[in-house]
Write an enzyme that holds these catalytic residues in place. Structure first.
Site, short mmCIF file in Angstrom:
data_model
loop_
_atom_site.label_atom_id
_atom_site.label_comp_id
_atom_site.label_asym_id
_atom_site.label_seq_id
_atom_site.Cartn_x
_atom_site.Cartn_y
_atom_site.Cartn_z
N GLU A 140 64.84 76.84 42.96
CA GLU A 140 66.17 77.57 43.52
C GLU A 140 67.24 76.58 43.75
O GLU A 140 67.00 75.39 44.23
CB GLU A 140 65.94 77.99 45.03
CG GLU A 140 65.21 79.49 44.86
CD GLU A 140 65.35 79.78 46.39
OE1 GLU A 140 66.09 79.57 47.42
OE2 GLU A 140 64.14 80.59 47.05
N GLU A 195 59.38 79.67 50.77
CA GLU A 195 59.72 78.58 51.61
C GLU A 195 58.93 78.65 52.95
O GLU A 195 59.60 78.93 53.83
CB GLU A 195 61.14 78.69 51.73
CG GLU A 195 62.02 78.37 50.50
CD GLU A 195 63.40 78.11 50.79
OE1 GLU A 195 64.05 78.47 52.02
OE2 GLU A 195 64.29 77.69 50.00
C1 GAL Z 1 66.48 79.75 49.94
C2 GAL Z 1 65.80 80.83 50.02
C3 GAL Z 1 66.32 82.20 49.28
C4 GAL Z 1 67.84 82.08 49.71
C5 GAL Z 1 68.34 80.69 49.49
C6 GAL Z 1 69.75 80.55 49.70
O1 GAL Z 1 66.20 79.05 51.48
O2 GAL Z 1 64.38 80.53 49.59
O3 GAL Z 1 65.79 83.13 49.51
O4 GAL Z 1 68.13 82.46 50.94
O5 GAL Z 1 67.86 79.71 50.37
O6 GAL Z 1 70.35 80.63 50.68
#
Ligand code: GAL
Length: 646
Positions: free
Chosen positions: A300, A144
């Site tokens: 994700e 990210e």
């Molecule tokens: C994203 C990140 C993950 C985890 C997820 C949930 O922003 O890439 O590592 O932090 O959010 O909060």
């Protein structure tokens, strides 16, 4: 590739006994891919230059033995404490001069030579060791980019910014001209006098601000490229990605998308926001559009709650499945999560995971298992296209320019785009996003909302689209400025003034940020009574036909919505931001003019329908039953029911 199903796997949080259970449960859940190493720098390089790979050898070996592919991260997203301690220049600096410390993550400046050297060394070591590992199916660069720190204002940033400006402008005279430094005594004698737009007494120079936005997006992209170059050299043929964050404001993903082998996205819609299905769909359509001919993967999402909102609501039963199917319907070739096993300590202890604190005997794990099994039988969907005849122009530069201070009013670019998108979503019409200047020949209808700053080529492209038979809709605050943020020499709207048959005389913004009760303006005309928000203006319909007129306030009697014949097409001008009902009626008129219909004959609140390949996905996002009509037949959908018709 087979459909990806799995998530971020962070085994360094657990003793090895747990790794045995992890692999066993992954197999049970039908996991095909694990993203490994995202936050492992401290474990991989516990001291400056001393690497420890045994544990990762073990993890990759276990996953491979279980037939699970590895999306291996380069681990550069969170430098270990020894980095900041030994190399203080790594710390990013805010506009107000505060240096950010460690103890969380992403505490690095993209411009720091030390960070770049150390990150490059780590990536090289990983690529040398695992570049041809049999488990490796993809590289996941950093994590990210820009999520927490997207702009750095320190001395290294200043040096890099000046170099970027030299490259863009060649001479300082050209910079002075572009930035309009003749005003407020801002003239620069040399590039060395230029600073990043640090905290200042009042409005900074608009073009300086925009160039800094461009530069900052480019600088992080350059960092991505530097890692990707090492991976391409040492691990040829293995696809490379980095995870995007939907319509994330700080990074111009059109430019980024050119550099990845496949697009991946992180998506965390709020389960209690009734608009989440729409904003999630927008993100998915944006990813498909960014990917073009390449695949995209939902990298994700949360199986249930996150742990960073003031209130972290769980996903309701079935909520995970319906949002996952939405991603598949809108072109994704994989459904992944953050994270595999819920942390027992640390910053994200309460973020849900595929294996929750309460273990596998839970509704979360059962839903994961069921989804894994279902995806296992859905290989047919892979690489299938999602046809769209409607496009919305989406442009990061126009967004940055529109949202600066010293503008006619404070407008939120994404909110306005989302309102337009929602009008089509509600009508089960699939939308692509396009960048300015894109090939529009495959579309029947193109909407350009608040394209505030645009170059001549982009405006020409819109004109040509309409002239060659398309239906074009351009809204207020479009074509106002050129790429350097100079008022368009041919007047507001630039060359689109003639296309639209409209001449804008003066702005009359309606809403300001402090308004308790945002004012509205009545609009009347052939679409019936409508309500305008945010914006009104004094414009003349030169050649255009007036479809609706402002009916109140200072602008009473001036055109609010016009239509103009151009070549073999039609160009509409939308001079206010209609409320949802009004945008719906305008969308209906545009779709009818363009001859585009939705997937459903009759829609219902919270139900979306999308065609991908030979399948029609009908998804009910609501917790109540819904009835829709598809191809003449009524369909009754239970709460959060997913119907896939082939
Ligand atoms: C994203 C990140 C993950 C985890 C997820 C949930 O922003 O890439 O590592 O932090 O959010 O909060």
């Amino acid at each position: 590739m087979t459909l990806w199903f799995g998530g971020d796997y962070n085994p360094e949080q657990w003793p090895r006994e747990v790794w045995d259970e992890d692999v066993r449960l992954m197999r049970r859940a039908g996991v095909t891919v694990a993203t490994v190493g995202v936050f492992s720098w401290a474990q991989l390089e516990p001291e400056d230059g001393r690497f420890e790979f045994d544990w990762l050898d073990d993890v990759l070996g276990r996953l491979h033995a279980a037939g699970i592919g590895v999306d291996l991260a380069t681990a550069t997203g969170s430098p270990p404490p020894w980095v900041l301690r030994g190399y203080p220049d790594v710390a990013p600096v805010r506009a107000d001069g505060v240096r950010l410390g460690g103890g969380s993550r992403q505490h690095y400046s993209p411009h720091s030579p030390s960070y770049r050297r150390l990150a490059g060394r780590l990536v090289r070591a990983l690529a040398e060791r695992y570049g041809s590992h049999p488990a490796l199916i993809a590289w996941h660069v950093n994590n990210e980019f820009g999520c927490h720190v997207s702009r750095c204002y320190g001395e290294h940033a200043a040096v890099a910014f000046r170099a970027w400006l030299r490259e863009r402008y060649g001479t300082v005279e050209a910079l002075n001209e572009a930035w309009g430094t003749a005003f407020w005594s801002q003239r620069y004698a040399t590039f060395d006098e230029v600073e990043p737009p640090r905290a200042a007494p009042t409005f900074l120079n608009p073009t300086q601000l925009l160039d800094f936005d461009r530069f900052s997006s480019d600088a992080l992209l350059e960092l991505y490229r530097s890692e990707a170059a090492i991976l391409r050299e040492l691990s040829p043929g293995v696809p490379i990605t980095t995870n995007f964050m939907g319509p994330f404001r700080p990074l111009d993903y059109w430019r980024w998308a050119e550099e990845v082998d496949f697009v991946s996205d992180d998506s965390y819609p709020d389960p209690v926001d009734p608009d989440s299905p729409v904003t999630a769909a927008l993100g998915r359509d944006l990813m498909r559009s960014l990917a073009g001919e390449r695949p995209w993967v939902l990298m994700e999402q949360a199986p249930s709650a996150v742990n960073w909102r003031p209130r972290n609501a769980p996903k309701p039963p079935g909520g995970n499945r319906v949002l996952s199917m939405q991603a598949l319907a809108r072109g994704a070739d994989g459904i992944m999560y953050f994270q595999w096993r819920q942390s027992a300590s640390g910053s994200e202890t309460f973020h849900s995971a595929m294996v929750p604190h309460a273990g596998p005997d839970t509704r979360i794990f059962r839903e994961i298992e069921a989804l894994g099994a279902e995806l296992g039988g859905m290989g047919w969907v892979e690489r299938q296209p999602v046809p769209a005849r409607v496009a919305i122009v989406f442009d990061w530069e126009a967004r940055w320019a529109l949202e600066q201070p010293s503008r006619p009013t404070a407008l939120n670019y994404l909110d306005i785009v989302t309102d337009w998108y929602r009008a089509f979503w509600d009508r089960s019409v699939t939308v692509d996003f396009v960048r300015p200047g894109a090939d529009l020949s495959g579309y029947r209808l193109v909407v350009a909302p608040v394209l505030f700053a645009a170059g001549a080529a982009a405006l020409d492209g819109l004109h040509d689209f309409a002239a060659s038979g398309g239906t074009l809709a351009v809204t207020f605050q479009s074509g106002i400025l050129d790429e350097s943020l100079h008022v368009n020499p041919s007047g507001y709207l630039g060359r689109l003034g003639a296309t639209l048959g409209v001449r804008i005389e003066e702005f009359a913004p309606l809403a300001g940020p402090g308004d308790a009760e945002p004012p509205v303006v009545a609009v009347e005309g052939e679409l019936g009574p409508l309500t305008g928000r945010l914006w009104s203006e004094f414009a003349h319909a030169g050649g255009a036909e007036v479809v609706a007129t402002f009916a109140g306030g200072d602008v009473a009697g001036w055109p609010a919505l016009t239509r103009n014949g151009v070549g073999s097409g039609t160009a509409w001008y939308v001079g206010t931001h209609f409320d949802a009902a009004g945008l719906g009626r305008v969308a209906d008129a545009l779709l009818a003019g363009a001859g585009v219909t939705g997937v459903l004959d009759r829609c219902a609140d919270g139900v979306e329908a999308v065609v991908r390949g030979d399948a029609t996905f009908v998804l009910n996002h609501r917790g109540e039953e819904r009835r829709v009509v598809l191809s003449g037949e009524e369909l009754t959908l239970g709460p959060r029911e997913v119907r896939i018709l082939r």
